[in-house]
Design a protein around this motif. Structure first.
Motif, PDB file in Angstrom:
ATOM      1  N   SER A  85     -14.103  10.134   0.332  1.00 25.23           N
ATOM      2  CA  SER A  85     -14.103  10.225  -1.127  1.00 25.23           C
ATOM      3  C   SER A  85     -15.536  10.300  -1.648  1.00 25.23           C
ATOM      4  CB  SER A  85     -13.384   9.015  -1.728  1.00 25.23           C
ATOM      5  OG  SER A  85     -14.078   7.823  -1.427  1.00 25.23           O
ATOM      6  N   HIS A 138     -13.165   5.520   0.433  1.00 28.04           N
ATOM      7  CA  HIS A 138     -11.972   5.904   1.187  1.00 28.04           C
ATOM      8  C   HIS A 138     -12.261   7.110   2.079  1.00 28.04           C
ATOM      9  CE1 HIS A 138      -9.458   3.272  -1.198  1.00 28.04           C
ATOM     10  NE2 HIS A 138     -10.001   3.781  -2.290  1.00 28.04           N
ATOM     11  N   GLU A 164      -4.580   7.644   6.164  1.00 30.10           N
ATOM     12  CA  GLU A 164      -5.754   6.958   5.624  1.00 30.10           C
ATOM     13  C   GLU A 164      -6.501   6.291   6.770  1.00 30.10           C
ATOM     14  OE1 GLU A 164      -7.063   3.692   2.255  1.00 30.10           O
ATOM     15  OE2 GLU A 164      -4.947   3.913   2.753  1.00 30.10           O
ATOM     16  N   ASP A 178      -8.839   5.856  -6.643  1.00 31.56           N
ATOM     17  CA  ASP A 178      -8.103   5.552  -5.414  1.00 31.56           C
ATOM     18  C   ASP A 178      -6.981   6.545  -5.128  1.00 31.56           C
ATOM     19  OD1 ASP A 178      -9.621   3.280  -4.896  1.00 31.56           O
ATOM     20  OD2 ASP A 178      -8.353   2.020  -6.147  1.00 31.56           O
ATOM     21  N   THR A 238      -1.827   7.362  -3.540  1.00 34.85           N
ATOM     22  CA  THR A 238      -2.766   6.336  -3.953  1.00 34.85           C
ATOM     23  C   THR A 238      -3.119   5.517  -2.730  1.00 34.85           C
ATOM     24  OG1 THR A 238      -1.832   6.269  -6.170  1.00 34.85           O
ATOM     25  CG2 THR A 238      -3.141   4.366  -5.481  1.00 34.85           C
ATOM     26  N   GLU A 290      -6.532  -0.250  -2.333  1.00 34.95           N
ATOM     27  CA  GLU A 290      -7.696  -0.597  -3.141  1.00 34.95           C
ATOM     28  C   GLU A 290      -8.582  -1.627  -2.452  1.00 34.95           C
ATOM     29  OE1 GLU A 290      -6.544  -1.808  -7.016  1.00 34.95           O
ATOM     30  OE2 GLU A 290      -5.196  -0.100  -7.274  1.00 34.95           O
TER      31      GLU A 290
END
Length: 115
Positions: A31, A36, A55, A91, A110, A113
């Motif tokens: 990101s 992320h 992820e 996120d 999403t 976090e």
């Protein structure tokens, strides 16, 4: 004769494995804020393909529970072909790809976090 028959059956079995379960390629994207990282796996066979979004949970591991996936046509690899867009909003990440059949598909997830 038995050896030739056995070799033939093994070759046919290997061809079927390649035909139905193709080759995987991984792409990693971080990101803009550096918090992320996602990993996109492209898995293709001769009859179809899929783009799966994971992820990364730390530098060595990815979350093995796929976040989302897109089915592509005839083993098409949109990320390898550069036919994708990736939009980060905090996120949330949105991946849009062409599916090889003439239209775009989009998934949005999403991320955790806690990172």
């Amino acid at each position: 004769m038995i050896a030739a028959g056995t070799a033939f059956l093994l070759l046919c079995g290997n061809f079927l494995c390649i035909f139905f379960d193709g080759f995987e390629e991984y792409h990693s994207f971080t990101s803009p804020d550096g918090i992320h990282t996602i990993v996109i796996m492209e898995n293709v066979s001769l009859i179809s393909g899929q783009v799966t979004l994971y992820e990364r949970v730390n530098p060595f591991l990815i979350d093995l529970d796929p976040k989302e996936r897109i089915i592509t046509d005839d083993g098409y690899r949109p990320v390898c072909a550069g036919k994708y867009s990736l939009v980060w909003q905090g996120d949330t990440v949105m991946l849009s790809v062409t599916n090889g059949a003439g239209w775009n598909e989009t998934i949005s997830i999403t991320l955790d976090e806690r990172r």
